[in-house]
Design a protein around this motif. Sequence first.
Motif, PDB file in Angstrom:
ATOM      1  N   HIS A  75       0.812  -1.209   0.000  1.00  0.00           N
ATOM      2  CA  HIS A  75       0.000   0.000   0.000  1.00  0.00           C
ATOM      3  C   HIS A  75       0.851   1.266   0.000  1.00  0.00           C
ATOM      4  N   SER A  76       2.105   1.153   0.404  1.00  0.00           N
ATOM      5  CA  SER A  76       2.959   2.340   0.519  1.00  0.00           C
ATOM      6  C   SER A  76       4.290   2.200  -0.211  1.00  0.00           C
ATOM      7  N   GLY A  77       4.475   1.087  -0.927  1.00  0.00           N
ATOM      8  CA  GLY A  77       5.764   0.837  -1.562  1.00  0.00           C
ATOM      9  C   GLY A  77       6.139   1.842  -2.634  1.00  0.00           C
ATOM     10  N   GLY A  78       5.138   2.511  -3.212  1.00  0.00           N
ATOM     11  CA  GLY A  78       5.415   3.493  -4.254  1.00  0.00           C
ATOM     12  C   GLY A  78       5.546   4.918  -3.745  1.00  0.00           C
ATOM     13  N   ASN A  79       5.624   5.100  -2.434  1.00  0.00           N
ATOM     14  CA  ASN A  79       5.639   6.451  -1.862  1.00  0.00           C
ATOM     15  C   ASN A  79       6.720   7.356  -2.440  1.00  0.00           C
ATOM     16  N   GLU A  80       7.933   6.849  -2.491  1.00  0.00           N
ATOM     17  CA  GLU A  80       9.033   7.688  -2.982  1.00  0.00           C
ATOM     18  C   GLU A  80       8.757   8.155  -4.410  1.00  0.00           C
ATOM     19  N   ASN A  81       8.293   7.247  -5.244  1.00  0.00           N
ATOM     20  CA  ASN A  81       8.005   7.604  -6.633  1.00  0.00           C
ATOM     21  C   ASN A  81       6.871   8.614  -6.735  1.00  0.00           C
ATOM     22  N   MET A  82       5.847   8.437  -5.915  1.00  0.00           N
ATOM     23  CA  MET A  82       4.716   9.353  -5.948  1.00  0.00           C
ATOM     24  C   MET A  82       5.110  10.739  -5.431  1.00  0.00           C
ATOM     25  N   ALA A  83       5.971  10.766  -4.422  1.00  0.00           N
ATOM     26  CA  ALA A  83       6.455  12.054  -3.916  1.00  0.00           C
ATOM     27  C   ALA A  83       7.252  12.782  -4.990  1.00  0.00           C
TER      28      ALA A  83
END
Length: 296
Positions: free
Chosen positions: A95-103
């Motif tokens: 659910h949060s693995g893409g955080n860096e990319n989304m930021a």
Amino acid sequence: MKSLSFSSVLLFIISSSIYAQGRFDDVEIKTTQLTDHTYMLEGAGGNIGVSVGDDGVFVIDDQFAPLSEKILRAIKELSDQPLKFLVNTHYHGDHSGGNENMAKAGATIIAHDNVKKRLEAKQRDGSYKPKEALPVITFNDKLNISINNESIAIFHVSNAHTDGDAILYFTESNVLHTGDTYFNGRYPYIDLNSGGSVNGYIEAAKRGLMVIDENTKIIPGHGKLSNQQEYKKFLKMLEELRDNIQKAIDDGKTEDEVKSDETLTKTYDDLGYGSGFINSERIRLTFYKSLKGNKS
């Protein structure tokens, strides 16, 4: 980094996650329109919620990092507006693995206080998450965000799936995103080692049901798009399993006896609830440990 072009962001994502691409090469992002400006995205991992409009793009959860390119492309097909906010319903990597990319694509990350604590702690492999992967805005109990002509109510449910779960309700669209406090048609994963509990999970389902009606469209953490009737059946399943296993505990049954006693979950086993990530034996064990207060 927020000034990077969309193409530059995609190039960064490809180069930074190439090592894991093989696992996700065949994953397709399925988009389902819920209202004129809200959508559900499915891929690999937790279901994603999206709101689009003149104010920008609002996203709930982001699955695994190697899928960010596909997810961003799916969002781009819905709106040319900038990515504004991303809410993590909890800290698990699906659910949060893409955080860096989304930021790096422009999103300001929002999550419960405990989500930030768990994401900024040392990870299982001994590494630490980069700063970009951490929530910028956190909350303790509840938070309201006004975007795209509606208010989105975000509220914390204590010790349910984890200790940092958030449920989100789109007040005008009548859409509810439950995160992993609801697995549609299957037994849930209750992460006892991350603050989850059976009784807290049941209370989370009751809390979600309090804010919806028969017309609400429900995005579960996992499983197909749902509704009030299915959500009520899920709660009934949780309560029946709790009562069955609590009675077994009161009768002096041991952990091994409960784990192997198929009669305790047979009604829902026969309906296929144990066919997902959590099978029948594992759900009995989870309920036993939680009700006994044993997290190991």
